[in-house]
Design a protein around this motif. Structure first.
Motif, mmCIF file in Angstrom:
data_model
loop_
_atom_site.group_PDB
_atom_site.id
_atom_site.type_symbol
_atom_site.label_atom_id
_atom_site.label_comp_id
_atom_site.label_asym_id
_atom_site.label_seq_id
_atom_site.Cartn_x
_atom_site.Cartn_y
_atom_site.Cartn_z
ATOM 1 N N GLU A 138 69.608 -6.685 -24.234
ATOM 2 C CA GLU A 138 68.311 -7.361 -24.232
ATOM 3 C C GLU A 138 68.372 -8.580 -23.318
ATOM 4 O OE1 GLU A 138 67.135 -8.330 -28.183
ATOM 5 O OE2 GLU A 138 67.509 -6.314 -28.968
ATOM 6 N N ARG A 139 67.403 -8.679 -22.443
ATOM 7 C CA ARG A 139 67.345 -9.839 -21.550
ATOM 8 C C ARG A 139 65.890 -10.267 -21.378
ATOM 9 N NH1 ARG A 139 70.430 -7.248 -17.213
ATOM 10 N NH2 ARG A 139 68.804 -7.986 -15.802
ATOM 11 N N THR A 140 65.726 -11.518 -20.963
ATOM 12 C CA THR A 140 64.386 -12.015 -20.647
ATOM 13 C C THR A 140 64.387 -12.425 -19.182
ATOM 14 O OG1 THR A 140 64.182 -12.855 -22.906
ATOM 15 C CG2 THR A 140 62.570 -13.641 -21.298
ATOM 16 N N PRO A 141 64.239 -11.479 -18.275
ATOM 17 C CA PRO A 141 64.343 -11.766 -16.845
ATOM 18 C C PRO A 141 63.074 -12.406 -16.294
ATOM 19 C CG PRO A 141 63.773 -9.478 -17.152
ATOM 20 C CD PRO A 141 63.963 -10.050 -18.532
ATOM 21 N N ASP A 142 63.244 -13.102 -15.194
ATOM 22 C CA ASP A 142 62.097 -13.613 -14.447
ATOM 23 C C ASP A 142 61.720 -12.522 -13.448
ATOM 24 O OD1 ASP A 142 60.260 -14.866 -12.789
ATOM 25 O OD2 ASP A 142 61.300 -16.793 -12.830
ATOM 26 N N LEU A 143 60.848 -11.620 -13.867
ATOM 27 C CA LEU A 143 60.514 -10.448 -13.055
ATOM 28 C C LEU A 143 59.865 -10.836 -11.725
ATOM 29 C CD1 LEU A 143 59.115 -8.164 -15.895
ATOM 30 C CD2 LEU A 143 61.343 -7.996 -14.772
ATOM 31 N N LYS A 144 59.055 -11.876 -11.768
ATOM 32 C CA LYS A 144 58.406 -12.330 -10.543
ATOM 33 C C LYS A 144 59.437 -12.825 -9.536
ATOM 34 C CE LYS A 144 54.881 -15.495 -8.757
ATOM 35 N NZ LYS A 144 53.904 -16.564 -9.116
ATOM 36 N N ALA A 145 60.401 -13.609 -10.010
ATOM 37 C CA ALA A 145 61.446 -14.135 -9.127
ATOM 38 C C ALA A 145 62.298 -13.003 -8.571
ATOM 39 C CB ALA A 145 62.315 -15.138 -9.878
ATOM 40 N N GLU A 146 62.618 -12.016 -9.407
ATOM 41 C CA GLU A 146 63.407 -10.874 -8.940
ATOM 42 C C GLU A 146 62.660 -10.126 -7.837
ATOM 43 O OE1 GLU A 146 64.464 -8.345 -12.169
ATOM 44 O OE2 GLU A 146 65.894 -9.775 -13.047
ATOM 45 N N ARG A 147 61.359 -9.997 -8.013
ATOM 46 C CA ARG A 147 60.544 -9.313 -7.002
ATOM 47 C C ARG A 147 60.535 -10.104 -5.700
ATOM 48 N NH1 ARG A 147 55.979 -5.992 -6.919
ATOM 49 N NH2 ARG A 147 55.503 -5.571 -4.732
ATOM 50 N N GLU A 148 60.436 -11.420 -5.790
ATOM 51 C CA GLU A 148 60.421 -12.261 -4.592
ATOM 52 C C GLU A 148 61.750 -12.187 -3.854
ATOM 53 O OE1 GLU A 148 59.350 -16.039 -6.173
ATOM 54 O OE2 GLU A 148 57.184 -15.632 -6.156
ATOM 55 N N VAL A 149 62.851 -12.160 -4.589
ATOM 56 C CA VAL A 149 64.174 -12.029 -3.965
ATOM 57 C C VAL A 149 64.274 -10.687 -3.250
ATOM 58 C CG1 VAL A 149 66.638 -11.756 -4.436
ATOM 59 C CG2 VAL A 149 65.363 -13.587 -5.545
ATOM 60 N N HIS A 150 63.799 -9.647 -3.901
ATOM 61 C CA HIS A 150 63.814 -8.310 -3.295
ATOM 62 C C HIS A 150 62.982 -8.285 -2.023
ATOM 63 C CE1 HIS A 150 62.342 -4.174 -2.682
ATOM 64 N NE2 HIS A 150 63.518 -3.801 -3.151
ATOM 65 N N ASN A 151 61.783 -8.867 -2.074
ATOM 66 C CA ASN A 151 60.903 -8.873 -0.895
ATOM 67 C C ASN A 151 61.518 -9.658 0.257
ATOM 68 O OD1 ASN A 151 59.053 -7.387 -2.330
ATOM 69 N ND2 ASN A 151 57.679 -9.100 -2.761
ATOM 70 N N ALA A 152 62.173 -10.776 -0.068
ATOM 71 C CA ALA A 152 62.813 -11.580 0.968
ATOM 72 C C ALA A 152 63.927 -10.792 1.646
ATOM 73 C CB ALA A 152 63.366 -12.875 0.368
ATOM 74 N N ALA A 153 64.703 -10.064 0.848
ATOM 75 C CA ALA A 153 65.778 -9.245 1.407
ATOM 76 C C ALA A 153 65.217 -8.134 2.286
ATOM 77 C CB ALA A 153 66.619 -8.655 0.274
ATOM 78 N N GLU A 154 64.098 -7.560 1.864
ATOM 79 C CA GLU A 154 63.455 -6.511 2.653
ATOM 80 C C GLU A 154 62.975 -7.052 3.994
ATOM 81 O OE1 GLU A 154 62.377 -2.976 1.787
ATOM 82 O OE2 GLU A 154 64.310 -3.373 0.844
ATOM 83 N N ARG A 155 62.377 -8.243 3.964
ATOM 84 C CA ARG A 155 61.891 -8.852 5.209
ATOM 85 C C ARG A 155 63.054 -9.149 6.154
ATOM 86 N NH1 ARG A 155 58.441 -11.575 1.548
ATOM 87 N NH2 ARG A 155 59.815 -13.397 1.525
ATOM 88 N N ALA A 156 64.145 -9.680 5.603
ATOM 89 C CA ALA A 156 65.311 -9.992 6.428
ATOM 90 C C ALA A 156 65.892 -8.726 7.051
ATOM 91 C CB ALA A 156 66.370 -10.695 5.574
ATOM 92 N N GLU A 157 65.912 -7.660 6.288
ATOM 93 C CA GLU A 157 66.446 -6.395 6.805
ATOM 94 C C GLU A 157 65.559 -5.846 7.914
ATOM 95 O OE1 GLU A 157 67.675 -1.912 5.222
ATOM 96 O OE2 GLU A 157 67.212 -3.511 3.801
ATOM 97 N N ARG A 158 64.241 -5.919 7.719
ATOM 98 C CA ARG A 158 63.320 -5.438 8.763
ATOM 99 C C ARG A 158 63.469 -6.239 10.046
ATOM 100 N NH1 ARG A 158 59.684 -4.747 4.351
ATOM 101 N NH2 ARG A 158 58.745 -6.790 4.730
ATOM 102 N N LYS A 159 63.625 -7.559 9.910
ATOM 103 C CA LYS A 159 63.813 -8.396 11.091
ATOM 104 C C LYS A 159 65.104 -8.032 11.816
ATOM 105 C CE LYS A 159 61.206 -12.441 9.490
ATOM 106 N NZ LYS A 159 61.293 -13.880 9.089
#
Length: 215
Positions: A138-159
């Motif tokens: 059981e965890r209480t994750p910050d889903l929004k923050a996890e999504r933002e980290v994922h999106n940032a990694a995606e942008r960096a990879e595309r660049k």
């Protein structure tokens, strides 16, 4: 609260997760990732279960063993579905989920119904369900923050991919120019178009006379 489970080791290193209730499901719907596959008992109330695939994998990458784990977990977390045999579990990529303002909390639709798949679950397999429950965390994750980290990694990879593409294009351009220069140089050096000192002497003309003829 989000519950996380580990798929059977033979299926690979996969995480399966679900929300505590319908309100938690709203955040899961909102902040899912492109690698997520959504599972639900068809036409009955059940938990929203997600399978997170590895990057680059698609719904076609799900093995029969991995599918069984997800389907059994969904069935076990459906009040009605857990009591019934021969139920259907539907699953589709998270990207195919659709949420409109008119929908109730926890309710979801599909962008394209043709991307929704169905698997039949004949009965509950306690061995599978018990094994999954032993891995439950059981965890209480910050889903929004996890999504933002994922999106940032995606942008960096595309660049990085764009930079690499541009580098290859530039190298190709340089190589083409180099080959064109070599071909041009070889054309100038064709032997039957050249006049040697020996040729000049055989014609009885001096170098000065040849230069005057050229002028």
């Amino acid at each position: 609260m989000v519950y996380y489970f580990k798929a059977r080791p033979a299926a690979g290193d996969y995480v399966i997760y679900m929300g505590l209730d319908k309100h938690e499901n709203e955040d899961l719907i909102k902040y899912g990732l492109p690698e997520d596959i959504w599972f639900h008992v068809d036409k009955l109330s059940s938990a929203h279960v997600y399978l997170r695939l590895n990057k680059g994998q698609t719904i076609d990458s799900i093995t029969s063993e991995l599918l069984e784990d997800c389907a059994q977990l969904v069935k076990a977390n459906s009040i009605q579905g857990n009591k019934l045999n021969n139920i259907d579990v539907v699953y589709t990529p998270w990207l195919n989920l659709k949420k409109t303002p008119a929908m109730d909390v926890g309710q979801v639709g599909f962008q394209n119904p043709r991307l929704v798949r169905t698997t039949r679950v004949e009965k509950r397999i306690n061995e599978v369900v018990n094994r999954l429950n032993k891995t439950k965390v059981e965890r209480t994750p910050d889903l929004k923050a996890e999504r933002e980290v994922h999106n940032a990694a995606e942008r960096a990879e595309r660049k990085a991919q764009i930079r690499e593409k541009n580098r290859r294009v530039e190298l190709d351009r340089i190589e083409k120019e180099k080959q064109a220069e070599i071909r041009s140089y070889k054309g100038l050096m064709v032997s039957d178009k050249m006049t040697s000192n020996k040729d000049i002497a055989s014609k009885g003309k001096s170098l000065q006379e040849m230069e005057e003829d050229f002028m």
